[in-house]
Design a protein around this motif. Structure first.
Motif, PDB file in Angstrom:
ATOM      1  N   TRP A   5      -2.816 -16.726  -1.111  1.00 24.53           N
ATOM      2  CA  TRP A   5      -3.869 -17.728  -0.901  1.00 24.53           C
ATOM      3  C   TRP A   5      -5.144 -17.253  -1.588  1.00 24.53           C
ATOM      4  O   TRP A   5      -5.589 -16.110  -1.360  1.00 24.53           O
ATOM      5  CB  TRP A   5      -4.128 -17.923   0.596  1.00 24.53           C
ATOM      6  CG  TRP A   5      -2.997 -18.607   1.282  1.00 24.53           C
ATOM      7  CD1 TRP A   5      -2.893 -19.928   1.581  1.00 24.53           C
ATOM      8  CD2 TRP A   5      -1.776 -18.003   1.746  1.00 24.53           C
ATOM      9  NE1 TRP A   5      -1.702 -20.203   2.205  1.00 24.53           N
ATOM     10  CE2 TRP A   5      -0.989 -19.040   2.317  1.00 24.53           C
ATOM     11  CE3 TRP A   5      -1.276 -16.700   1.730  1.00 24.53           C
ATOM     12  CZ2 TRP A   5       0.259 -18.791   2.871  1.00 24.53           C
ATOM     13  CZ3 TRP A   5      -0.029 -16.455   2.278  1.00 24.53           C
ATOM     14  CH2 TRP A   5       0.727 -17.502   2.833  1.00 24.53           C
ATOM     15  N   ALA A   6      -5.705 -18.105  -2.423  1.00 23.39           N
ATOM     16  CA  ALA A   6      -6.910 -17.770  -3.175  1.00 23.39           C
ATOM     17  C   ALA A   6      -8.081 -18.583  -2.630  1.00 23.39           C
ATOM     18  O   ALA A   6      -8.164 -19.793  -2.860  1.00 23.39           O
ATOM     19  CB  ALA A   6      -6.701 -18.054  -4.668  1.00 23.39           C
ATOM     20  N   HIS A  16     -17.063 -16.690  -6.100  1.00 25.02           N
ATOM     21  CA  HIS A  16     -16.394 -15.455  -5.699  1.00 25.02           C
ATOM     22  C   HIS A  16     -15.021 -15.817  -5.161  1.00 25.02           C
ATOM     23  O   HIS A  16     -14.904 -16.632  -4.243  1.00 25.02           O
ATOM     24  CB  HIS A  16     -17.176 -14.697  -4.637  1.00 25.02           C
ATOM     25  CG  HIS A  16     -16.766 -13.256  -4.525  1.00 25.02           C
ATOM     26  ND1 HIS A  16     -17.533 -12.214  -5.006  1.00 25.02           N
ATOM     27  CD2 HIS A  16     -15.635 -12.677  -4.031  1.00 25.02           C
ATOM     28  CE1 HIS A  16     -16.910 -11.073  -4.802  1.00 25.02           C
ATOM     29  NE2 HIS A  16     -15.749 -11.332  -4.207  1.00 25.02           N
ATOM     30  N   CYS A  17     -13.996 -15.216  -5.743  1.00 25.57           N
ATOM     31  CA  CYS A  17     -12.609 -15.515  -5.365  1.00 25.57           C
ATOM     32  C   CYS A  17     -11.963 -14.286  -4.730  1.00 25.57           C
ATOM     33  O   CYS A  17     -12.083 -13.167  -5.253  1.00 25.57           O
ATOM     34  CB  CYS A  17     -11.813 -15.947  -6.604  1.00 25.57           C
ATOM     35  SG  CYS A  17     -10.085 -16.350  -6.250  1.00 25.57           S
ATOM     36  N   VAL A  18     -11.288 -14.518  -3.603  1.00 28.09           N
ATOM     37  CA  VAL A  18     -10.526 -13.470  -2.923  1.00 28.09           C
ATOM     38  C   VAL A  18      -9.110 -13.981  -2.714  1.00 28.09           C
ATOM     39  O   VAL A  18      -8.918 -15.118  -2.253  1.00 28.09           O
ATOM     40  CB  VAL A  18     -11.160 -13.085  -1.574  1.00 28.09           C
ATOM     41  CG1 VAL A  18     -10.224 -12.191  -0.767  1.00 28.09           C
ATOM     42  CG2 VAL A  18     -12.496 -12.383  -1.792  1.00 28.09           C
ATOM     43  N   VAL A  19      -8.109 -13.148  -3.026  1.00 31.83           N
ATOM     44  CA  VAL A  19      -6.700 -13.523  -2.872  1.00 31.83           C
ATOM     45  C   VAL A  19      -6.081 -12.674  -1.769  1.00 31.83           C
ATOM     46  O   VAL A  19      -6.232 -11.439  -1.770  1.00 31.83           O
ATOM     47  CB  VAL A  19      -5.927 -13.323  -4.194  1.00 31.83           C
ATOM     48  CG1 VAL A  19      -4.448 -13.694  -4.000  1.00 31.83           C
ATOM     49  CG2 VAL A  19      -6.554 -14.141  -5.312  1.00 31.83           C
ATOM     50  N   LEU A  20      -5.419 -13.349  -0.818  1.00 33.04           N
ATOM     51  CA  LEU A  20      -4.752 -12.676   0.292  1.00 33.04           C
ATOM     52  C   LEU A  20      -3.249 -12.931   0.226  1.00 33.04           C
ATOM     53  O   LEU A  20      -2.812 -13.985  -0.251  1.00 33.04           O
ATOM     54  CB  LEU A  20      -5.291 -13.181   1.634  1.00 33.04           C
ATOM     55  CG  LEU A  20      -6.794 -13.061   1.896  1.00 33.04           C
ATOM     56  CD1 LEU A  20      -7.129 -13.628   3.265  1.00 33.04           C
ATOM     57  CD2 LEU A  20      -7.273 -11.619   1.767  1.00 33.04           C
ATOM     58  N   ASP A  21      -2.471 -11.967   0.758  1.00 33.82           N
ATOM     59  CA  ASP A  21      -1.020 -12.170   0.839  1.00 33.82           C
ATOM     60  C   ASP A  21      -0.657 -12.678   2.227  1.00 33.82           C
ATOM     61  O   ASP A  21      -1.523 -12.998   3.049  1.00 33.82           O
ATOM     62  CB  ASP A  21      -0.265 -10.881   0.493  1.00 33.82           C
ATOM     63  CG  ASP A  21      -0.534  -9.764   1.502  1.00 33.82           C
ATOM     64  OD1 ASP A  21      -1.160 -10.027   2.556  1.00 33.82           O
ATOM     65  OD2 ASP A  21      -0.113  -8.616   1.240  1.00 33.82           O
ATOM     66  N   THR A  22       0.633 -12.761   2.517  1.00 36.06           N
ATOM     67  CA  THR A  22       1.089 -13.336   3.782  1.00 36.06           C
ATOM     68  C   THR A  22       0.631 -12.532   5.001  1.00 36.06           C
ATOM     69  O   THR A  22       0.551 -13.065   6.109  1.00 36.06           O
ATOM     70  CB  THR A  22       2.623 -13.447   3.797  1.00 36.06           C
ATOM     71  OG1 THR A  22       3.182 -12.158   3.508  1.00 36.06           O
ATOM     72  CG2 THR A  22       3.111 -14.452   2.767  1.00 36.06           C
ATOM     73  N   GLU A  23       0.358 -11.248   4.811  1.00 33.76           N
ATOM     74  CA  GLU A  23      -0.099 -10.393   5.905  1.00 33.76           C
ATOM     75  C   GLU A  23      -1.617 -10.354   6.011  1.00 33.76           C
ATOM     76  O   GLU A  23      -2.162  -9.670   6.885  1.00 33.76           O
ATOM     77  CB  GLU A  23       0.442  -8.965   5.725  1.00 33.76           C
ATOM     78  CG  GLU A  23       1.956  -8.883   5.679  1.00 33.76           C
ATOM     79  CD  GLU A  23       2.579  -9.368   6.979  1.00 33.76           C
ATOM     80  OE1 GLU A  23       1.970  -9.105   8.045  1.00 33.76           O
ATOM     81  OE2 GLU A  23       3.655  -9.983   6.933  1.00 33.76           O
ATOM     82  N   GLY A  24      -2.298 -11.065   5.125  1.00 28.66           N
ATOM     83  CA  GLY A  24      -3.757 -11.063   5.152  1.00 28.66           C
ATOM     84  C   GLY A  24      -4.372  -9.920   4.381  1.00 28.66           C
ATOM     85  O   GLY A  24      -5.583  -9.689   4.475  1.00 28.66           O
ATOM     86  N   ARG A  25      -3.539  -9.183   3.618  1.00 22.89           N
ATOM     87  CA  ARG A  25      -4.070  -8.079   2.825  1.00 22.89           C
ATOM     88  C   ARG A  25      -4.748  -8.615   1.561  1.00 22.89           C
ATOM     89  O   ARG A  25      -4.257  -9.560   0.940  1.00 22.89           O
ATOM     90  CB  ARG A  25      -2.964  -7.095   2.445  1.00 22.89           C
ATOM     91  CG  ARG A  25      -2.413  -6.301   3.624  1.00 22.89           C
ATOM     92  CD  ARG A  25      -1.448  -5.230   3.131  1.00 22.89           C
ATOM     93  NE  ARG A  25      -0.263  -5.843   2.546  1.00 22.89           N
ATOM     94  CZ  ARG A  25       0.880  -6.046   3.186  1.00 22.89           C
ATOM     95  NH1 ARG A  25       0.974  -5.695   4.464  1.00 22.89           N
ATOM     96  NH2 ARG A  25       1.907  -6.604   2.591  1.00 22.89           N
ATOM     97  N   LYS A  26      -5.839  -7.977   1.179  1.00 22.91           N
ATOM     98  CA  LYS A  26      -6.604  -8.409   0.016  1.00 22.91           C
ATOM     99  C   LYS A  26      -5.948  -7.891  -1.257  1.00 22.91           C
ATOM    100  O   LYS A  26      -5.756  -6.688  -1.440  1.00 22.91           O
ATOM    101  CB  LYS A  26      -8.042  -7.908   0.114  1.00 22.91           C
ATOM    102  CG  LYS A  26      -8.992  -8.484  -0.916  1.00 22.91           C
ATOM    103  CD  LYS A  26     -10.389  -7.894  -0.791  1.00 22.91           C
ATOM    104  CE  LYS A  26     -10.993  -8.186   0.569  1.00 22.91           C
ATOM    105  NZ  LYS A  26     -12.391  -7.665   0.662  1.00 22.91           N
TER     106      LYS A  26
END
Length: 396
Positions: A5-6, A16-26
């Motif tokens: 998720w971006a 400012h863009c932040v991308v997270l994975d399914t566990e919420g890790r950056k």
């Protein structure tokens, strides 16, 4: 379902863009310039992490337009989370500070957890043009209101008797103020010459206006300090208001022309109480795509004409207007309901019945506006024009 998720916190010059994975890790955090090459590079880097990505933004137009269109043109999934929702959700995250990076994390995490966010779709060209034109008209109208208020303030300061009798929403009084601003000037000119001067400038009711202005001048023989400069300011403001009137008229012509070109124009305009301007504002807010809402109830909620419960503890049945709604769309239905109350006996009876039930004026008008949402929804759904006397059904 997306794998990453971006979330993008939108800014005027930078996002400012932040991308997270399914566990919420950056997985990525980057500040990017609001420029196409930078945005394309960001898109490539995010897709390199995983091609199954869901993008989320907190602004759906304006300074986010370039990013949104870059993403949509490359087939990306995009959702919108309102800035107010981001602000409230931030309180549940660690830390009390506020930064673009933190907001981007909140946006991405909310998109990861929620399934009710509005999907952003490409807008119809007509709808975009109508949105630009109606926004422009709103700006011009606001500018005109500000100048009229300043004009009234200046005129009251030197010539209150004249200010009381002038309706500055009409052209005639504005024309008068471009030539005469003080009691002494009006007395020197006299009613007959002033009437001729106004007639030469094609002012309607020149005789009545001239007589009223001269009578006001006869009631004031005191010269106020600063009168000369104030008169110059009044002259300038009157010219500016007249110029804004001309711009609004030209904008109205453009809006009407673009509205008539839309596929739904005939259906929308057939609804009593909705003309080209209100119809254009409706299309600007909804793009005429009812599938975005799913039901007439959701459209009514979006327009702010459907009350929402605010219950707590033993208090129940407490209904209020929603805090989040499209104010432009509410204006469309509210204004059209007011028009129908004035010229339609059936609408007037409905309004009077609601008032008899104890509803306030605004509540009664909103109740009528809510019913009108159902009718317009059904007309657009069925692609049929309004016909008096024919029942219109709305699917549950």
């Amino acid at each position: 379902m997306a794998q990453i998720w971006a979330g993008t916190d939108i800014g005027k010059t930078h996002h400012h863009c932040v991308v997270l994975d399914t566990e919420g890790r950056k997985l990525l955090s980057r500040r990017v310039l609001n420029d196409e090459p930078e945005l394309l590079a960001l898109l490539a880097d995010v897709l390199a992490l995983d091609e199954d990505v869901l993008w989320a933004v907190d602004v759906a137009d304006g300074m986010a337009a370039l990013l949104i269109n870059v993403l949509l043109n490359h087939g990306q999934q995009l959702v919108y989370i309102p800035g107010l929702a981001v602000n409230r959700a931030s309180a549940g995250y660690r830390g009390t500070g506020k930064t673009d990076a933190k907001d981007a994390v909140v946006i991405a995490d909310q998109a990861r957890m929620r399934r009710d966010l509005a999907v952003i779709r490409p807008d119809d060209e007509h709808a975009v043009e109508l949105r630009i034109l109606t926004d422009r008209r709103s700006d011009l109208t606001a500018d005109r209101t500000r100048r009229i208020n300043r004009l009234r303030g200046q005129l009251t300061g030197i010539f209150p008797a004249l200010e009381r009798i002038l309706d500055l929403g009409n052209v005639g009084p504005l024309v008068l103020l471009t030539g005469y601003q003080t009691p002494a000037a009006l007395r020197r000119t006299g009613r007959s010459r002033l009437e001729t001067w106004l007639r030469n400038r094609k002012v309607r009711g020149a005789d009545t206006l001239a007589q009223a202005a001269v009578e006001a001048a006869e009631r004031q023989h005191t010269t106020v300090p600063g009168e000369k400069i104030a008169a110059q300011v009044i002259h300038t403001l009157a010219k500016e208001v007249m110029d804004l009137n001309e711009q609004i008229t030209e904008t109205d012509k453009l809006i009407a022309a673009r509205f008539r070109d839309h596929d739904l124009a005939e259906v929308i305009a057939s609804m009593p109480g909705i003309g080209p301007l209100l119809g254009a504002e409706f299309l600007a807010a909804t793009a005429g795509d009812m599938s975005r809402f799913g039901s007439a109830d959701r459209l009514a909620s979006f327009a702010g004409v459907a009350p929402v419960p605010r219950d707590s503890g033993n208090v129940s049945g407490n209904l209020h207007r929603p805090r989040r709604y499209h104010r432009g769309l509410q204006r469309v239905f509210y204004t059209s309901a007011m028009i129908r109350i004035q010229c339609c006996e059936e609408s007037r009876r409905f309004y009077d019945r609601k008032r008899a039930e104890g509803k306030r004026h605004t509540q009664a008008v909103l109740a009528l506006a809510r019913r009108r949402v159902n009718v317009l929804w059904a007309l657009i759904r069925d692609g049929q024009c309004f016909q008096r006397g024919l029942p219109v059904t709305v699917a549950a």
